[in-house]
Structure formats: C-alpha cells, structure tokens
Design a protein around this motif. Structure first.
Motif, PDB file in Angstrom:
ATOM      1  N   GLY A 188       0.813  -1.210   0.000  1.00 26.19           N
ATOM      2  CA  GLY A 188       0.000   0.000   0.000  1.00 26.19           C
ATOM      3  C   GLY A 188       0.842   1.253   0.000  1.00 26.19           C
ATOM      4  N   ASP A 189       1.532   1.522   1.127  1.00 25.70           N
ATOM      5  CA  ASP A 189       2.376   2.710   1.233  1.00 25.70           C
ATOM      6  C   ASP A 189       3.859   2.372   1.169  1.00 25.70           C
ATOM      7  N   ALA A 190       4.171   1.110   0.902  1.00 26.42           N
ATOM      8  CA  ALA A 190       5.564   0.688   0.796  1.00 26.42           C
ATOM      9  C   ALA A 190       5.689  -0.370  -0.291  1.00 26.42           C
ATOM     10  N   ALA A 191       6.796  -0.336  -1.002  1.00 23.04           N
ATOM     11  CA  ALA A 191       7.032  -1.312  -2.065  1.00 23.04           C
ATOM     12  C   ALA A 191       8.526  -1.542  -2.205  1.00 23.04           C
ATOM     13  N   THR A 192       8.878  -2.758  -2.570  1.00 25.61           N
ATOM     14  CA  THR A 192      10.267  -3.091  -2.880  1.00 25.61           C
ATOM     15  C   THR A 192      10.322  -3.556  -4.323  1.00 25.61           C
ATOM     16  N   VAL A 193      11.114  -2.870  -5.123  1.00 17.79           N
ATOM     17  CA  VAL A 193      11.179  -3.140  -6.556  1.00 17.79           C
ATOM     18  C   VAL A 193      12.633  -3.318  -6.971  1.00 17.79           C
ATOM     19  N   GLU A 194      12.886  -4.355  -7.767  1.00 21.18           N
ATOM     20  CA  GLU A 194      14.210  -4.564  -8.345  1.00 21.18           C
ATOM     21  C   GLU A 194      14.202  -4.090  -9.797  1.00 21.18           C
ATOM     22  N   VAL A 195      15.277  -3.442 -10.196  1.00 18.18           N
ATOM     23  CA  VAL A 195      15.435  -2.981 -11.579  1.00 18.18           C
ATOM     24  C   VAL A 195      16.714  -3.584 -12.132  1.00 18.18           C
ATOM     25  N   TRP A 196      16.571  -4.410 -13.147  1.00 28.38           N
ATOM     26  CA  TRP A 196      17.717  -5.028 -13.816  1.00 28.38           C
ATOM     27  C   TRP A 196      18.112  -4.119 -14.965  1.00 28.38           C
ATOM     28  N   GLN A 224       8.661   4.388  -0.599  1.00 28.18           N
ATOM     29  CA  GLN A 224       7.589   4.789   0.315  1.00 28.18           C
ATOM     30  C   GLN A 224       6.684   5.796  -0.386  1.00 28.18           C
ATOM     31  N   TRP A 225       5.404   5.750  -0.029  1.00 28.32           N
ATOM     32  CA  TRP A 225       4.461   6.741  -0.547  1.00 28.32           C
ATOM     33  C   TRP A 225       4.621   7.987   0.303  1.00 28.32           C
ATOM     34  N   SER A 226       5.231   9.023  -0.268  1.00 27.82           N
ATOM     35  CA  SER A 226       5.580  10.229   0.482  1.00 27.82           C
ATOM     36  C   SER A 226       5.304  11.459  -0.362  1.00 27.82           C
ATOM     37  N   GLY A 227       4.610  12.441   0.205  1.00 25.39           N
ATOM     38  CA  GLY A 227       4.290  13.653  -0.543  1.00 25.39           C
ATOM     39  C   GLY A 227       3.445  13.376  -1.761  1.00 25.39           C
ATOM     40  N   ASN A 228       2.538  12.420  -1.641  1.00 28.00           N
ATOM     41  CA  ASN A 228       1.613  12.055  -2.726  1.00 28.00           C
ATOM     42  C   ASN A 228       2.351  11.513  -3.952  1.00 28.00           C
ATOM     43  N   ASP A 229       3.456  10.814  -3.715  1.00 25.05           N
ATOM     44  CA  ASP A 229       4.206  10.201  -4.811  1.00 25.05           C
ATOM     45  C   ASP A 229       5.098   9.097  -4.239  1.00 25.05           C
ATOM     46  N   TRP A 230       5.610   8.239  -5.122  1.00 21.55           N
ATOM     47  CA  TRP A 230       6.568   7.225  -4.706  1.00 21.55           C
ATOM     48  C   TRP A 230       7.955   7.848  -4.619  1.00 21.55           C
ATOM     49  N   LYS A 231       8.649   7.589  -3.502  1.00 21.01           N
ATOM     50  CA  LYS A 231      10.001   8.093  -3.294  1.00 21.01           C
ATOM     51  C   LYS A 231      10.879   6.964  -2.754  1.00 21.01           C
TER      52      LYS A 231
END
Length: 270
Positions: A188-196, A224-231
């Motif tokens: 929801g307000d947190a995500a872990t993403v890998e970029v190859w 994290q969802w921060s300031g109405n955007d993903w950061k």
C-alpha cells in the motif's frame, strides 16, 4: 493489389482427384467451404472490433483500469505489459514524477529513478543534489547527500572529470539501459522493486584511457508513498545478471560520441 497482366503468373498443379479452382464441387464440400468462410469472416470482425475498441480508448486519453482477468494473465511471470494506464506527464528537475498509488506506479517510479541515478548528471554536484532531492524521501535525502558527494568526488577523479565535465576532445558517457522490473513486495504505502539494467560508461574520444564499456547490475529500491508520490527510502546495488558479450565489432569513438548526443533518453512506464 492485383498483378499487371504482363507479369508472369504462377501455375499450380493439384493432386489427382482435386478439382481445380472454379470447378463444380460436391454439395457436402461446398457446404463445408461456406461454413469455413463464414467463421473466418466472424473472426475478422471480432478482431476488428477489438482493435477499434483499443484505439478509441487510447485516443481519448482516459486511463482504463485493467480487469482482474487481464492482471491474472500477466502476473504469473511478472512480465512488464501495457495495461491501458497512461504514463505520467509531470516532471521535476527533468525526472518523471506523479506516479499512481499502485504497485505498477511503484515499478514505473523505480525504473525512472534508476535511470536518473545512472545518468551522467549524477557526476555534477548541483544536478546530483537536485536528483536526490527529487527521487528520495526527505529523511533519505539528508542521509544520502553527503555519502554520494564523497563517492562521486572520487569517481570524478578516477575518470578525469571536473564536476562531471570531460576533458577537451572527449565525451563522457553514463547512460543506464533498464531491461525490466520485478516487484518483490507491495504493502500500500511501501514497495520493494528490483530494476535489472545494463549501463554504458566511460570516455569516448581519441586517446581515451577510459573507453566506453558496458556492465550489468540490479538495483533494489525500497519505496515509500511520500508527498503524494513514490520516493526512494533506500536502495542497494549488486552486479549482474550479465549475459555473454556478443561478437559485434566495437564502434569508433566518433560514432559513440555522436550517438550519445543525438539519441535522447527514454521515460519508462509499467
């Protein structure tokens, strides 16, 4: 378009017992041919309607949410697939911002942020500070600035750059080429993403002692969802996976310099 009459025609020999085109057919065979033709027309009409629907949906600019069935069809292998969601149109310091509060929005943010972190702008202090402020949370920004300043001061020395500027006659190249993303977790307000990603880096030009090479790495971003955007709250990097190099002949320094200056970067969306 039919061929002109003066062009040669191809003659086709049919097996024995097979009527040539235009010859009378038996009633059963004619019925079967008619049925196949009707089914073919129906299939073409269905395809045409599907194409028209997709075209009309994209031309209006309205974002269409994918159905649960469509998500299930593409989520099994975590493939990056178009979903009908329009890409972001806002930017800050040249970086795409304003991502949807979804797992796909997090992946789009991660790959665009990876592109910014691997860019040549990171080697210039003023531009680097702007990038870090734009893509990280306030807490992470304060923590990363001094660390990155120290790291890039050393990298500038190693490459012979002066705050990101190459010596006369040389072109500095630092351009990431993201291959794909993988969503490790989403809450929801947190995500872990890998970029190859692949990366081009070095100095192009006659007499360069740091020629442009490529290397592969994977960035793992905790968003994290921060300031109405993903950061970005934090990120790490590991080498690879790296494929075997191909057998292409290396291009000249002039060709690489021209390509870097002529081909603009891309904006990525899930």
């Amino acid at each position: 378009m039919s061929a002109p009459d003066d062009q040669p025609h191809t003659r086709t020999r049919y097996p024995a017992g097979t009527p040539s085109p235009g010859a009378p057919e038996a009633g059963g065979r004619r019925s079967l041919r008619t049925l196949v033709a009707v089914l073919g027309m129906v299939a073409v009409l269905v395809l045409a309607v599907a194409v028209l629907n997709r075209t009309s949906g994209s031309s209006t600019g309205a974002a269409t949410a994918p159905s649960s069935t469509a998500k299930a069809a593409t989520s099994g292998d975590n493939a990056t697939a178009p979903t009908g969601t329009q890409p972001v149109t806002t930017t800050q310091n040249g970086i795409a911002t304003g991502y949807p509060h979804t797992d796909e929005g997090a992946q789009s943010a991660a790959v665009n942020y990876a592109d910014a972190l691997g860019s040549s702008d990171m080697y210039a202090s003023t531009k680097r500070h702007a990038i870090v402020t734009t893509i990280t949370t306030p807490g992470a920004s304060a923590r990363l600035q001094s660390t990155l300043d120290s790291q890039y001061t050393e990298l500038n020395k190693t490459l012979g750059l002066k705050d990101g500027v190459a010596p006369a006659g040389l072109t500095f190249v630092s351009r990431p080429l993201p291959v794909g993303t993988k969503l490790d977790s989403y809450g929801g307000d947190a995500a872990t993403v890998e970029v190859w990603s692949d990366q081009l880096g070095g100095l192009a030009g006659t007499g360069s002692t740091k020629p442009v090479t490529e290397y592969w790495y994977t960035l793992t971003m905790h968003l994290q969802w921060s300031g109405n955007d993903w950061k970005i709250a934090s990120y790490t990097s590991v080498d690879g996976p790296a494929p075997i190099s191909g057998n292409q002949q290396a291009s000249s320094a002039q060709s690489l310099s021209a390509a870097v200056n002529q081909f603009g970067g891309l904006r990525y969306a899930r």
